[in-house]
Design an enzyme around this catalytic site. Structure first.
Site, PDB file in Angstrom:
ATOM      1  CD  GLU A 159       9.073   0.276  -4.033  1.00 48.15           C
ATOM      2  OE1 GLU A 159       8.559   0.036  -5.135  1.00 48.15           O
ATOM      3  OE2 GLU A 159       8.526  -0.018  -2.956  1.00 48.15           O
ATOM      4  CD  GLU A 307       6.313   3.035  -0.636  1.00 49.90           C
ATOM      5  OE1 GLU A 307       5.763   2.078  -1.203  1.00 49.90           O
ATOM      6  OE2 GLU A 307       6.925   3.933  -1.262  1.00 49.90           O
TER       7      GLU A 307
HETATM    8  C1  GCO Z   1       5.888   1.361  -4.656  1.00 49.28           C
HETATM    9  C2  GCO Z   1       5.804   2.781  -4.708  1.00 49.28           C
HETATM   10  C3  GCO Z   1       4.477   3.387  -4.389  1.00 49.28           C
HETATM   11  C4  GCO Z   1       3.247   2.525  -4.673  1.00 49.28           C
HETATM   12  C5  GCO Z   1       2.947   1.635  -3.501  1.00 49.28           C
HETATM   13  C6  GCO Z   1       1.689   0.789  -3.745  1.00 49.28           C
HETATM   14  O1  GCO Z   1       6.355   0.869  -3.630  1.00 49.28           O
HETATM   15  O2  GCO Z   1       5.563   0.746  -5.646  1.00 49.28           O
HETATM   16  O3  GCO Z   1       6.754   3.346  -3.830  1.00 49.28           O
HETATM   17  O4  GCO Z   1       4.526   4.484  -5.246  1.00 49.28           O
HETATM   18  O5  GCO Z   1       2.160   3.364  -4.900  1.00 49.28           O
HETATM   19  O6  GCO Z   1       3.966   0.739  -3.296  1.00 49.28           O
HETATM   20  O7  GCO Z   1       1.920  -0.112  -4.783  1.00 49.28           O
END
Ligand code: GCO
Length: 395
Positions: A159, A307
């Site tokens: 990200e 994710e």
């Molecule tokens: C993100 C990160 C994660 C977060 C998850 C929940 O995508 O921000 O990769 O570390 O913990 O997304 O917000």
């Protein structure tokens, strides 16, 4: 009629990140940020889930769920604690984690940079300094050389769009800059670092699939909000999607939607459930972002959902959200989009950055003092989905 089964060989996974679960990551910019007055971080990461020591418990949990993959990150601040000085001990630790996962029949999906950077890098301008791209490539080469024969897949940077926008725009991540004018230069360094990272990993670990993981949001325009929505979406996503050309996959990471009107971002819609982190419960967002990633990359880069999940204390709500997300993913797959797998964020309730430990994204609960892990009903349900390789009804 959309099938309820996923393609043969579809990868079922869950994910974590070093700083959020390992504990004691004091040599990172985030640790310093957490202890900086005025940073706004709810609480320090401290011992986190003590996964630096308890990683085998985590690997067992992934195996007991019947998942074929586990996405975790290796910590640059441990591997290169001072510029140019690499820790063989830290690299060996992560090699043991990969070997332990493989012994359990689990493919290690290794993220090389997940939000945190070594203090020495941050002190030299961090992701705003063009040199960082080459420093990242050198780090990536060392990791790939040490783990290449045991890691199943490599994610270069997690990200970058979030780090650039929250770190240099909103100022809620380190270095805490509030200057949107500086964000494009940071984006350029991230794009350069990703391209050089891919090259370094392919050279040191031939055959290991490599890609970028990107936060993607279901951006929606209402009542003439097209221009504002497109401006935001282009800056947050298209810059990076363009950088994935030639990669083995693009990691799509989606949590919710955002609506835009003529004046900009709109508040949450009346009647739509709002989650503890302040954004809408919107399971259809994943289908929208997977379709968009496929469209923007011209169907050239396979998609891996790296994710998806929700921070909630209502575990049934989690199961319903996952079910809704997966139903949407099946519709996208049914339309011919190549999706390699799905990763539920997260294995463990863990350190949720500026929010501290309050939001619970885990399939597994973690006691903050004993570090005892307790799988939730959602872990059992998600394991059934993985074993069936199909969308299982909600109990
Ligand atoms: C993100 C990160 C994660 C977060 C998850 C929940 O995508 O921000 O990769 O570390 O913990 O997304 O917000």
């Amino acid at each position: 009629m959309t099938a309820s089964s996923f393609p043969d060989g579809f990868r079922w996974a869950t994910a974590t990140a070093a700083h959020q679960i390992e504990g004691g990551n004091w040599n990172s910019d985030w640790w310093r940020w957490e202890h900086t007055l005025g940073s706004g971080v709810a609480e320090p990461s401290g011992d986190a889930c003590d996964s630096w020591h308890r990683w085998e418990d985590d690997a067992d949990l992934v195996g007991e769920m019947g998942l074929g993959s586990y996405r975790f990150s290796v910590e640059w601040a441990r591997i290169e604690p001072e510029m140019g000085h690499f820790s063989i001990a830290a690299l060996d630790h992560y090699r043991r984690v990969c070997e332990g996962l493989r012994r359990r029949g689990i493919e290690p999906v290794v993220t090389l940079h997940h939000f945190t950077s070594p203090r020495w890098l941050a002190d030299r301008g961090g992701w705003e300094h063009p040199e960082t791209a080459d420093r990242f490539a050198r780090y990536a080469e060392r990791v790939a050389a040490h783990l290449g024969d045991v890691m199943g897949r490599a994610c270069t940077i997690n990200e970058p769009n979030i780090v650039a926008s929250i770190g240099w725009g909103y100022g809620a991540f380190p270095p805490g800059v509030h200057d949107w004018e500086r964000v494009p230069a940071v984006q350029e360094v991230f794009v350069d670092a990703h391209r050089k990272g891919v090259e370094a990993i392919r050279a040191a670990a031939p055959g290991v699939p490599v890609g970028l993981t990107l936060s993607m949001t279901d951006y929606q325009a209402v009542d003439g909000g097209e221009e504002k929505m497109t401006h935001r979406r282009t800056a947050m996503e298209d810059v990076y999607l363009a950088a994935t050309a030639g990669d083995d996959f693009v990691g799509v990471q989606t949590y919710t939607r955002e609506r835009f009107g003529p004046q900009g971002r709109l508040p949450n819609e009346d009647g739509v459930t709002v989650l503890p982190m302040g954004y809408e419960l919107w399971p259809d967002a994943l289908e929208a972002t997977v379709r968009r990633a496929w469209e923007v990359t011209g169907g050239e880069v396979p998609i891996l959902v790296t994710e998806n999940g929700i921070g909630t204390d209502d575990d049934r709500q989690r199961i319903e959200f996952l079910h809704g997300s997966l139903a949407g993913l099946l519709r996208a797959i049914d339309d011919g989009i190549e999706v390699l797998g799905y990763t539920c964020w997260s294995l463990l309730d863990n350190f949720e950055w500026a929010y501290g430990y309050r939001p619970h994204f885990g399939l597994v609960e973690v006691d903050r003092t004993t570090f005892q892990r307790t799988p939730k009903p959602s872990a059992r349900w998600f394991g059934e989905v993985a074993r069936a390789n199909a969308l299982v009804d909600i109990p």
